[in-house]
Design a protein around this motif. Sequence first.
Motif, PDB file in Angstrom:
ATOM      1  N   GLY A   5       0.818  -1.203   0.000  1.00  0.00           N
ATOM      2  CA  GLY A   5       0.000   0.000   0.000  1.00  0.00           C
ATOM      3  C   GLY A   5       0.851   1.252   0.000  1.00  0.00           C
ATOM      4  O   GLY A   5       1.972   1.249   0.518  1.00  0.00           O
ATOM      5  N   HIS A   6       0.293   2.294  -0.589  1.00  0.00           N
ATOM      6  CA  HIS A   6       0.998   3.577  -0.704  1.00  0.00           C
ATOM      7  C   HIS A   6       2.367   3.348  -1.350  1.00  0.00           C
ATOM      8  O   HIS A   6       3.408   3.709  -0.799  1.00  0.00           O
ATOM      9  CB  HIS A   6       1.148   4.265   0.658  1.00  0.00           C
ATOM     10  N   THR A   7       2.309   2.748  -2.542  1.00  0.00           N
ATOM     11  CA  THR A   7       3.511   2.328  -3.253  1.00  0.00           C
ATOM     12  C   THR A   7       3.886   3.331  -4.331  1.00  0.00           C
ATOM     13  O   THR A   7       3.017   3.842  -5.045  1.00  0.00           O
ATOM     14  CB  THR A   7       3.268   0.947  -3.904  1.00  0.00           C
ATOM     15  N   ASP A   8       5.181   3.619  -4.423  1.00  0.00           N
ATOM     16  CA  ASP A   8       5.699   4.393  -5.548  1.00  0.00           C
ATOM     17  C   ASP A   8       6.869   3.617  -6.140  1.00  0.00           C
ATOM     18  O   ASP A   8       7.078   2.445  -5.799  1.00  0.00           O
ATOM     19  CB  ASP A   8       6.078   5.821  -5.128  1.00  0.00           C
ATOM     20  N   ALA A   9       7.649   4.236  -6.991  1.00  0.00           N
ATOM     21  CA  ALA A   9       8.751   3.531  -7.665  1.00  0.00           C
ATOM     22  C   ALA A   9       9.828   3.065  -6.694  1.00  0.00           C
ATOM     23  O   ALA A   9      10.557   2.112  -6.974  1.00  0.00           O
ATOM     24  CB  ALA A   9       9.376   4.445  -8.721  1.00  0.00           C
ATOM     25  N   ARG A  10       9.924   3.697  -5.517  1.00  0.00           N
ATOM     26  CA  ARG A  10      11.003   3.392  -4.587  1.00  0.00           C
ATOM     27  C   ARG A  10      10.591   2.477  -3.451  1.00  0.00           C
ATOM     28  O   ARG A  10      11.366   1.653  -2.995  1.00  0.00           O
ATOM     29  CB  ARG A  10      11.542   4.702  -4.011  1.00  0.00           C
ATOM     30  N   MET A  11       9.371   2.639  -2.937  1.00  0.00           N
ATOM     31  CA  MET A  11       8.993   1.862  -1.752  1.00  0.00           C
ATOM     32  C   MET A  11       7.491   1.821  -1.568  1.00  0.00           C
ATOM     33  O   MET A  11       6.749   2.580  -2.191  1.00  0.00           O
ATOM     34  CB  MET A  11       9.636   2.442  -0.506  1.00  0.00           C
ATOM     35  N   THR A  41       5.542  11.262  13.968  1.00  0.00           N
ATOM     36  CA  THR A  41       5.927   9.947  13.448  1.00  0.00           C
ATOM     37  C   THR A  41       5.017   8.861  14.006  1.00  0.00           C
ATOM     38  O   THR A  41       4.512   8.002  13.264  1.00  0.00           O
ATOM     39  CB  THR A  41       7.402   9.660  13.800  1.00  0.00           C
ATOM     40  N   LEU A  42       4.775   8.900  15.299  1.00  0.00           N
ATOM     41  CA  LEU A  42       3.910   7.886  15.927  1.00  0.00           C
ATOM     42  C   LEU A  42       2.469   8.011  15.441  1.00  0.00           C
ATOM     43  O   LEU A  42       1.772   6.999  15.284  1.00  0.00           O
ATOM     44  CB  LEU A  42       4.007   7.980  17.446  1.00  0.00           C
ATOM     45  N   SER A  43       2.025   9.211  15.161  1.00  0.00           N
ATOM     46  CA  SER A  43       0.683   9.406  14.598  1.00  0.00           C
ATOM     47  C   SER A  43       0.577   8.767  13.213  1.00  0.00           C
ATOM     48  O   SER A  43      -0.426   8.118  12.881  1.00  0.00           O
ATOM     49  CB  SER A  43       0.378  10.903  14.524  1.00  0.00           C
ATOM     50  N   LYS A  44       1.611   8.917  12.398  1.00  0.00           N
ATOM     51  CA  LYS A  44       1.625   8.269  11.078  1.00  0.00           C
ATOM     52  C   LYS A  44       1.611   6.748  11.225  1.00  0.00           C
ATOM     53  O   LYS A  44       0.923   6.050  10.478  1.00  0.00           O
ATOM     54  CB  LYS A  44       2.853   8.701  10.281  1.00  0.00           C
ATOM     55  N   ILE A  45       2.373   6.247  12.184  1.00  0.00           N
ATOM     56  CA  ILE A  45       2.402   4.801  12.421  1.00  0.00           C
ATOM     57  C   ILE A  45       1.019   4.314  12.825  1.00  0.00           C
ATOM     58  O   ILE A  45       0.535   3.302  12.310  1.00  0.00           O
ATOM     59  CB  ILE A  45       3.473   4.443  13.476  1.00  0.00           C
ATOM     60  N   ASP A  46       0.342   5.031  13.727  1.00  0.00           N
ATOM     61  CA  ASP A  46      -1.024   4.666  14.121  1.00  0.00           C
ATOM     62  C   ASP A  46      -1.941   4.569  12.903  1.00  0.00           C
ATOM     63  O   ASP A  46      -2.695   3.606  12.754  1.00  0.00           O
ATOM     64  CB  ASP A  46      -1.599   5.694  15.096  1.00  0.00           C
ATOM     65  N   ALA A  47      -1.884   5.569  12.033  1.00  0.00           N
ATOM     66  CA  ALA A  47      -2.769   5.597  10.860  1.00  0.00           C
ATOM     67  C   ALA A  47      -2.475   4.440   9.910  1.00  0.00           C
ATOM     68  O   ALA A  47      -3.404   3.779   9.417  1.00  0.00           O
ATOM     69  CB  ALA A  47      -2.626   6.934  10.136  1.00  0.00           C
ATOM     70  N   LEU A  49      -0.969   1.545  10.623  1.00  0.00           N
ATOM     71  CA  LEU A  49      -1.339   0.278  11.255  1.00  0.00           C
ATOM     72  C   LEU A  49      -2.851   0.060  11.193  1.00  0.00           C
ATOM     73  O   LEU A  49      -3.314  -1.041  10.898  1.00  0.00           O
ATOM     74  CB  LEU A  49      -0.847   0.232  12.700  1.00  0.00           C
ATOM     75  N   SER A  50      -3.603   1.089  11.463  1.00  0.00           N
ATOM     76  CA  SER A  50      -5.063   0.982  11.394  1.00  0.00           C
ATOM     77  C   SER A  50      -5.507   0.590   9.988  1.00  0.00           C
ATOM     78  O   SER A  50      -6.367  -0.281   9.816  1.00  0.00           O
ATOM     79  CB  SER A  50      -5.700   2.307  11.812  1.00  0.00           C
ATOM     80  N   GLU A  51      -4.920   1.218   8.999  1.00  0.00           N
ATOM     81  CA  GLU A  51      -5.245   0.894   7.602  1.00  0.00           C
ATOM     82  C   GLU A  51      -4.943  -0.564   7.284  1.00  0.00           C
ATOM     83  O   GLU A  51      -5.637  -1.193   6.475  1.00  0.00           O
ATOM     84  CB  GLU A  51      -4.442   1.817   6.687  1.00  0.00           C
ATOM     85  N   ALA A  52      -3.927  -1.125   7.923  1.00  0.00           N
ATOM     86  CA  ALA A  52      -3.516  -2.509   7.676  1.00  0.00           C
ATOM     87  C   ALA A  52      -4.165  -3.484   8.658  1.00  0.00           C
ATOM     88  O   ALA A  52      -3.736  -4.619   8.789  1.00  0.00           O
ATOM     89  CB  ALA A  52      -1.995  -2.621   7.770  1.00  0.00           C
ATOM     90  N   ASN A  53      -5.219  -3.039   9.358  1.00  0.00           N
ATOM     91  CA  ASN A  53      -5.925  -3.869  10.340  1.00  0.00           C
ATOM     92  C   ASN A  53      -4.985  -4.335  11.456  1.00  0.00           C
ATOM     93  O   ASN A  53      -4.902  -5.515  11.784  1.00  0.00           O
ATOM     94  CB  ASN A  53      -6.609  -5.062   9.681  1.00  0.00           C
ATOM     95  N   SER A  54      -4.284  -3.356  12.027  1.00  0.00           N
ATOM     96  CA  SER A  54      -3.397  -3.620  13.144  1.00  0.00           C
ATOM     97  C   SER A  54      -3.461  -2.423  14.087  1.00  0.00           C
ATOM     98  O   SER A  54      -4.288  -1.529  13.907  1.00  0.00           O
ATOM     99  CB  SER A  54      -1.963  -3.867  12.643  1.00  0.00           C
ATOM    100  N   SER A  55      -2.604  -2.422  15.096  1.00  0.00           N
ATOM    101  CA  SER A  55      -2.594  -1.318  16.052  1.00  0.00           C
ATOM    102  C   SER A  55      -1.273  -1.334  16.809  1.00  0.00           C
ATOM    103  O   SER A  55      -0.497  -2.294  16.708  1.00  0.00           O
ATOM    104  CB  SER A  55      -3.750  -1.451  17.051  1.00  0.00           C
ATOM    105  N   ARG A  56      -1.056  -0.307  17.607  1.00  0.00           N
ATOM    106  CA  ARG A  56       0.186  -0.243  18.388  1.00  0.00           C
ATOM    107  C   ARG A  56       0.300  -1.408  19.362  1.00  0.00           C
ATOM    108  O   ARG A  56       1.397  -1.823  19.706  1.00  0.00           O
ATOM    109  CB  ARG A  56       0.335   1.102  19.091  1.00  0.00           C
ATOM    110  N   GLU A  57      -0.825  -1.959  19.803  1.00  0.00           N
ATOM    111  CA  GLU A  57      -0.800  -3.119  20.700  1.00  0.00           C
ATOM    112  C   GLU A  57      -0.263  -4.368  20.004  1.00  0.00           C
ATOM    113  O   GLU A  57       0.141  -5.322  20.650  1.00  0.00           O
ATOM    114  CB  GLU A  57      -2.196  -3.418  21.251  1.00  0.00           C
ATOM    115  N   GLN A  58      -0.258  -4.371  18.674  1.00  0.00           N
ATOM    116  CA  GLN A  58       0.171  -5.525  17.884  1.00  0.00           C
ATOM    117  C   GLN A  58       1.623  -5.404  17.409  1.00  0.00           C
ATOM    118  O   GLN A  58       2.107  -6.277  16.694  1.00  0.00           O
ATOM    119  CB  GLN A  58      -0.738  -5.687  16.662  1.00  0.00           C
ATOM    120  N   ILE A  59       2.314  -4.317  17.766  1.00  0.00           N
ATOM    121  CA  ILE A  59       3.689  -4.140  17.296  1.00  0.00           C
ATOM    122  C   ILE A  59       4.582  -5.217  17.901  1.00  0.00           C
ATOM    123  O   ILE A  59       4.592  -5.431  19.109  1.00  0.00           O
ATOM    124  CB  ILE A  59       4.222  -2.728  17.627  1.00  0.00           C
ATOM    125  N   LEU A  60       5.324  -5.887  17.036  1.00  0.00           N
ATOM    126  CA  LEU A  60       6.230  -6.957  17.441  1.00  0.00           C
ATOM    127  C   LEU A  60       7.663  -6.460  17.590  1.00  0.00           C
ATOM    128  O   LEU A  60       8.400  -6.914  18.459  1.00  0.00           O
ATOM    129  CB  LEU A  60       6.201  -8.081  16.404  1.00  0.00           C
TER     130      LEU A  60
END
Length: 118
Positions: A5-11, A41-47, A49-60
């Motif tokens: 998701g959110h893919t461009d030529a680099r990543m 940065t953490l706000s972006k990570i939250d968003a 993860l939510s989009e990917a059906n995950s959350s901060r509680e699921q961070i490994l």
Amino acid sequence: MITRGHTDARMSQIVTFQNFVFLAGQVGNPGDDIVKQTLDTLSKIDALLSEANSSREQILHAQIWLDDMRDFAAVNKVWEEWMPSGHAPARASGEVRVGRPGLKVEILVTAAQIQPSY
């Protein structure tokens, strides 16, 4: 199946595979202070993860890259307030040259997807 998701030529910002979520390194706005960059940065990570059906509680696993290790305590304070009690992931931190001038922190995470309960 691998999804991107959110893919461009680099990543891709999000890659999922077999119930794992891999996020590209997330950053704040160059020039902001370390606390603001970390919060953004953490706000972006939250968003993402939510989009990917995950959350901060699921961070490994998390990697925190700092432009200056003198900011380590400030980043840890923000991190500890953001991370739910009892859910701390495996984590590594180090000093590196972060991607652009003015960036002070970059954070990468791997998480599990939340499985639906039937």
